[in-house]
Design an enzyme around this catalytic site. Structure first.
Site, PDB file in Angstrom:
ATOM      1  N   ARG A  31       0.815  -1.218   0.000  1.00 20.93           N
ATOM      2  CA  ARG A  31       0.000   0.000   0.000  1.00 20.93           C
ATOM      3  C   ARG A  31       0.857   1.280   0.000  1.00 20.93           C
ATOM      4  O   ARG A  31       0.593   2.228  -0.743  1.00 20.93           O
ATOM      5  CB  ARG A  31      -0.930   0.017   1.215  1.00 20.93           C
ATOM      6  CG  ARG A  31      -1.843   1.249   1.268  1.00 20.93           C
ATOM      7  CD  ARG A  31      -2.590   1.329   2.587  1.00 20.93           C
ATOM      8  NE  ARG A  31      -3.395   0.148   2.844  1.00 20.93           N
ATOM      9  CZ  ARG A  31      -4.613  -0.049   2.336  1.00 20.93           C
ATOM     10  NH1 ARG A  31      -5.168   0.873   1.591  1.00 20.93           N
ATOM     11  NH2 ARG A  31      -5.273  -1.150   2.604  1.00 20.93           N
TER      12      ARG A  31
ATOM     13  N   LEU B 193      -6.588   5.360   0.851  1.00 23.76           N
ATOM     14  CA  LEU B 193      -5.321   6.058   0.579  1.00 23.76           C
ATOM     15  C   LEU B 193      -4.408   5.937   1.789  1.00 23.76           C
ATOM     16  O   LEU B 193      -4.855   6.112   2.929  1.00 23.76           O
ATOM     17  CB  LEU B 193      -5.586   7.543   0.322  1.00 23.76           C
ATOM     18  CG  LEU B 193      -6.250   7.945  -0.989  1.00 23.76           C
ATOM     19  CD1 LEU B 193      -6.384   9.463  -1.039  1.00 23.76           C
ATOM     20  CD2 LEU B 193      -5.472   7.434  -2.184  1.00 23.76           C
TER      21      LEU B 193
ATOM     22  N   ASN C  89     -14.381  12.898  -1.196  1.00 27.22           N
ATOM     23  CA  ASN C  89     -14.819  11.549  -1.547  1.00 27.22           C
ATOM     24  C   ASN C  89     -16.338  11.500  -1.634  1.00 27.22           C
ATOM     25  O   ASN C  89     -17.017  12.142  -0.829  1.00 27.22           O
ATOM     26  CB  ASN C  89     -14.349  10.575  -0.446  1.00 27.22           C
ATOM     27  CG  ASN C  89     -14.673   9.124  -0.740  1.00 27.22           C
ATOM     28  OD1 ASN C  89     -14.718   8.699  -1.897  1.00 27.22           O
ATOM     29  ND2 ASN C  89     -14.910   8.345   0.305  1.00 27.22           N
ATOM     30  N   THR C  90     -16.844  10.781  -2.607  1.00 28.42           N
ATOM     31  CA  THR C  90     -18.292  10.545  -2.650  1.00 28.42           C
ATOM     32  C   THR C  90     -18.567   9.192  -1.999  1.00 28.42           C
ATOM     33  O   THR C  90     -17.770   8.257  -2.130  1.00 28.42           O
ATOM     34  CB  THR C  90     -18.827  10.499  -4.098  1.00 28.42           C
ATOM     35  OG1 THR C  90     -18.230   9.395  -4.780  1.00 28.42           O
ATOM     36  CG2 THR C  90     -18.515  11.784  -4.839  1.00 28.42           C
ATOM     37  N   HIS C  91     -19.695   9.093  -1.304  1.00 34.25           N
ATOM     38  CA  HIS C  91     -20.019   7.831  -0.635  1.00 34.25           C
ATOM     39  C   HIS C  91     -21.522   7.560  -0.745  1.00 34.25           C
ATOM     40  O   HIS C  91     -22.327   8.455  -0.481  1.00 34.25           O
ATOM     41  CB  HIS C  91     -19.584   7.879   0.827  1.00 34.25           C
ATOM     42  CG  HIS C  91     -19.784   6.570   1.519  1.00 34.25           C
ATOM     43  ND1 HIS C  91     -18.985   5.475   1.272  1.00 34.25           N
ATOM     44  CD2 HIS C  91     -20.715   6.168   2.412  1.00 34.25           C
ATOM     45  CE1 HIS C  91     -19.410   4.452   1.995  1.00 34.25           C
ATOM     46  NE2 HIS C  91     -20.456   4.841   2.696  1.00 34.25           N
TER      47      HIS C  91
ATOM     48  N   ASP D 206     -10.113  12.125   5.388  1.00 36.47           N
ATOM     49  CA  ASP D 206      -9.080  12.132   6.421  1.00 36.47           C
ATOM     50  C   ASP D 206      -8.469  10.736   6.470  1.00 36.47           C
ATOM     51  O   ASP D 206      -8.719   9.927   5.572  1.00 36.47           O
ATOM     52  CB  ASP D 206      -9.637  12.636   7.768  1.00 36.47           C
ATOM     53  CG  ASP D 206     -10.665  11.684   8.363  1.00 36.47           C
ATOM     54  OD1 ASP D 206     -10.844  10.572   7.820  1.00 36.47           O
ATOM     55  OD2 ASP D 206     -11.293  12.053   9.377  1.00 36.47           O
TER      56      ASP D 206
ATOM     57  N   GLY E 201      -9.120   8.274   8.338  1.00 35.26           N
ATOM     58  CA  GLY E 201     -10.031   7.199   8.720  1.00 35.26           C
ATOM     59  C   GLY E 201     -10.816   6.697   7.516  1.00 35.26           C
ATOM     60  O   GLY E 201     -10.574   7.094   6.380  1.00 35.26           O
TER      61      GLY E 201
ATOM     62  N   ASP F 234     -14.030   6.899   5.674  1.00 36.50           N
ATOM     63  CA  ASP F 234     -15.235   7.718   5.476  1.00 36.50           C
ATOM     64  C   ASP F 234     -15.609   8.507   6.730  1.00 36.50           C
ATOM     65  O   ASP F 234     -16.791   8.674   7.046  1.00 36.50           O
ATOM     66  CB  ASP F 234     -16.412   6.831   5.021  1.00 36.50           C
ATOM     67  CG  ASP F 234     -16.132   6.155   3.692  1.00 36.50           C
ATOM     68  OD1 ASP F 234     -15.503   6.789   2.833  1.00 36.50           O
ATOM     69  OD2 ASP F 234     -16.518   4.986   3.517  1.00 36.50           O
TER      70      ASP F 234
HETATM   71  C1  GAR Z   1     -20.169   5.468  -6.214  1.00 33.89           C
HETATM   72  O1  GAR Z   1     -21.444   5.213  -5.689  1.00 33.89           O
HETATM   73  C2  GAR Z   1     -19.231   5.906  -5.127  1.00 33.89           C
HETATM   74  O2  GAR Z   1     -19.805   6.728  -4.172  1.00 33.89           O
HETATM   75  C3  GAR Z   1     -18.866   4.585  -4.524  1.00 33.89           C
HETATM   76  O3  GAR Z   1     -18.618   3.779  -5.639  1.00 33.89           O
HETATM   77  C4  GAR Z   1     -19.511   4.185  -6.684  1.00 33.89           C
HETATM   78  C5  GAR Z   1     -18.713   4.379  -7.943  1.00 33.89           C
HETATM   79  O4  GAR Z   1     -19.557   4.417  -9.050  1.00 33.89           O
HETATM   80  N1  GAR Z   1     -17.748   4.700  -3.661  1.00 33.89           N
HETATM   81  C6  GAR Z   1     -17.638   4.017  -2.523  1.00 33.89           C
HETATM   82  O5  GAR Z   1     -18.439   3.194  -2.146  1.00 33.89           O
HETATM   83  C7  GAR Z   1     -16.389   4.352  -1.704  1.00 33.89           C
HETATM   84  N2  GAR Z   1     -16.515   3.834  -0.380  1.00 33.89           N
HETATM   85  P1  GAR Z   1     -18.999   4.874 -10.469  1.00 33.89           P
HETATM   86  O6  GAR Z   1     -17.662   4.178 -10.683  1.00 33.89           O
HETATM   87  O7  GAR Z   1     -20.042   4.442 -11.441  1.00 33.89           O
HETATM   88  O8  GAR Z   1     -18.870   6.375 -10.420  1.00 33.89           O
END
Ligand code: GAR
Length: 197
Positions: free
Chosen positions: A64, A92, A106-108, A140, A142, A144
Site C-alpha cells: 500500500r 489512501l 470523496n463521494t459515498h 481524512d 479514517g 469515510d
Molecule cells: C459510487 O457510488 C461511489 O460513491 C462509490 O462507488 C460508486 C462508484 O460508481 N464509492 C464508494 O463506495 C467508496 N466507499 P462509479 O464508478 O459508477 O462512479
C-alpha cells in the site's frame, strides 16, 4: 479555474457526470487528469473527453505505501487544486492524505456516518434501513470519517436490491459532487474551514 484530479476504480459514472458538467465553459472547474488503481472501465470516459489518465496498479495491501508513493508522485506531476475520489475502492495511505489534505474529497453512497466502508449500499439493506443516502466528505486518514460537505437522504423502497438502490443513489451523489466542486471553485466552500473543528 479550479483544476481537479479524479481517482476511480470502476465504471466511473460519477466521473462522467463531472466531465460533462466541466465541459460547460461556465463551470468553474476542469478535470485535468483521471487516475485509477486498475484498468478501470471508467478510464474510457477520460479518453472520450480528451482528458489524460494514468493507472497505478494495486499490488495488495502489503504494498500500500509503495502504491501511495507512486500515486502521490503522479499527482504531483499534475498538481491539481482538488482530488476527487469517485469510486476509488482503496484506502489512501496516510502519507498521501497528509500530503494533500484537506484538498481530497470523496463521494459515498450512504448518509455518513451511517454505513461507511466499501459496501455502503449493501450494509444499509442488510441493516433493514428505511432510508439511506449519499454524502460528499473531506478525506481524512479514517474510513469515510472526514467532515461532511453535503449529503442527502434517499429512501429504500420495498423490493430494492443493492443494484436498484445504488442506481437511485448515484444521481443524487452526482448532483451533490458537482455542486460541491462548483462551490469550492467559486470560494463558497472553504475546505480548510470545513476541516477545522
Ligand atoms: C459510487 O457510488 C461511489 O460513491 C462509490 O462507488 C460508486 C462508484 O460508481 N464509492 C464508494 O463506495 C467508496 N466507499 P462509479 O464508478 O459508477 O462512479
Amino acid at each position: 479555474m479550479l483544476t481537479v484530479a479524479v481517482l476511480i476504480s470502476g465504471a466511473g459514472s460519477n466521473l462522467r457526470a463531472l466531465l460533462e458538467a466541466a465541459a460547460d465553459p461556465a463551470f468553474p472547474a476542469r478535470v485535468v487528469v483521471v487516475g485509477a488503481d486498475r484498468e478501470a472501465e471508467g478510464l474510457a470516459h477520460a479518453e472520450a473527453f480528451g482528458v489524460p489518465s494514468f493507472v497505478i496498479p494495486w499490488r495488495g495491501a502489503a504494498a500500500r505505501d509503495e502504491w501511495g508513493a507512486q500515486l502521490h508522485a503522479q499527482l504531483e506531476v499534475w498538481n491539481p487544486d482538488l482530488i476527487v475520489l469517485s469510486g476509488l475502492m482503496k484506502l489512501l495511505p496516510g502519507a498521501v492524505v497528509d500530503a494533500w489534505s484537506p484538498r481530497i474529497i470523496n463521494t459515498h453512497p450512504a448518509y455518513l456516518p451511517e454505513f461507511p466502508g466499501a459496501h455502503g449500499v449493501r450494509d444499509a439493506l442488510a441493516a433493514g434501513a428505511e432510508r439511506t443516502g449519499a454524502s460528499v466528505i473531506v478525506v481524512d486518514t479514517g474510513v469515510d470519517s472526514g467532515p461532511i460537505l453535503a449529503q442527502e437522504r434517499v429512501d429504500v423502497l420495498p423490493g430494492d436490491d443493492e443494484h436498484s438502490l445504488h442506481e437511485r443513489i448515484k444521481p443524487v451523489e452526482r448532483r451533490l459532487l458537482i455542486d460541491v466542486v462548483r462551490r469550492i471553485a467559486v470560494g463558497e466552500l472553504n475546505l480548510v474551514a470545513a476541516s477545522t473543528p
